[in-house]
Motif scaffolding. Structure first.
Motif: not given
Length: 292
Positions: A87-95, A141-146, A149-154, A164-171
């Motif tokens: 995690v970094d400053e671009n995403v919420l810390v998982p709780r 699929t994981g979608a996020d406007v940021s 954030a998607l860079k962190v998710a990837k 190989d089972r996850a795709e991410f979409v900026e939206s």
């Protein structure tokens, strides 16, 4: 050279003076992070000397934590559902509260062989990626406007070996062309749509802990005036992406159960339920899309 024991006392004192909650615990976690010394090794030899270079690194990190920078942003480590996430400053810390959402999703998906999951406002990806790691055969699929954030998710998808089972979409929710029905391409549909969207009322954000209001991305917190903006949009626009008999699942604020339930019911969802977390607070709302 300074001993482990002396460094821990020094770090604890600094954090206590700055009114850091759980000052001693955070001082210890930073000491463990810098030195690699486990709790067992510490108690076996608390007088063990620490190299001056590491002692100075520890002191620098203590100063950062004293400034109310979240511990997880300093170490870039957060733990969720038993997995380690970057995690970094671009995403919420998982709780831990959010684990109730993932646990309910796993229950719903228990008897499905190759479920498809859509995670709106994915952030660090902790919800989607935990589900993929724990449910063999699942994809999603994981979608996020940021894009940050998607860079962190990837990065986390690679770390959990589920890329190989996850795709991410900026939206911005469903506005990306990925979600648009075009010639020769049907709408993507999923067995569950799951989301922990921004749900804090705008006026309340300034009342939150400094670690949250000052360091979590505001875009991931702000649910607009009444906190329900994203629920309304996801329920109204997202139903088309959920299979018949599929489910929507949301994390909610403790006082939003009734309002979010009504949104799902008005949209025709059935078996709408509000589920509590371990503290007994309303935390999750689910609903099933009917068979037409």
């Amino acid at each position: 050279m300074t001993s482990l024991e002396a460094l821990l006392k020094e770090g604890t004192k600094v954090l206590e003076e700055k009114k850091i909650q759980e000052a001693r615990l955070d001082a210890w976690l930073l000491l463990e992070y810098v030195t690699g010394v486990s709790r067992a090794l510490y108690f076996a030899d608390p007088k063990k000397a620490v190299e001056e270079e590491k002692a100075e690194e520890y002191r620098k990190l203590i100063v950062l934590r004293a400034g109310h920078i979240p511990l997880q942003h300093i170490t870039h480590q957060a733990y969720f559902m038993g997995f380690e996430f970057y995690v970094d400053e671009n995403v919420l810390v998982p709780r831990q509260d959010t684990e109730a959402l993932v646990e309910k999703a796993l229950e719903i998906l228990e008897n499905q062989e190759k479920p498809r999951i859509l995670d709106m406002c994915t952030g660090s990806g902790c919800i989607l990626l935990s589900l993929l790691a724990m449910k063999e055969g699942a994809s999603g699929t994981g979608a996020d406007v940021s894009p940050l954030a998607l860079k962190v998710a990837k990065q986390n998808a690679k770390g959990l070996n589920v890329a190989d089972r996850a795709e991410f979409v900026e939206s911005d929710l469903f506005l990306s062309p990925f979600f648009a029905e075009t010639t020769g391409k049907a709408l993507p549909v999923y067995d569950i749509l799951i989301s922990n969207p921004p749900y804090i009322r705008s006026a309340v954000i300034e009342d939150l802990m400094e670690e949250v209001k000052g360091h979590d991305p505001r875009i991931a917190l702000d649910g607009h005036e009444d906190g329900l903006y994203f629920y309304r949009r996801i329920v109204s626009e997202g139903s088309a992406y959920v299979k018949e008999n599929g489910w929507m699942l949301f994390e909610i604020g403790y006082d939003q159960g009734e309002d979010v339930s009504k949104l799902l019911e008005k949209a025709g969802f059935r078996q709408v339920q509000v589920i509590q977390d371990l503290a007994g607070l309303d935390r999750v709302v689910i609903g099933q899309k009917p068979h037409r």
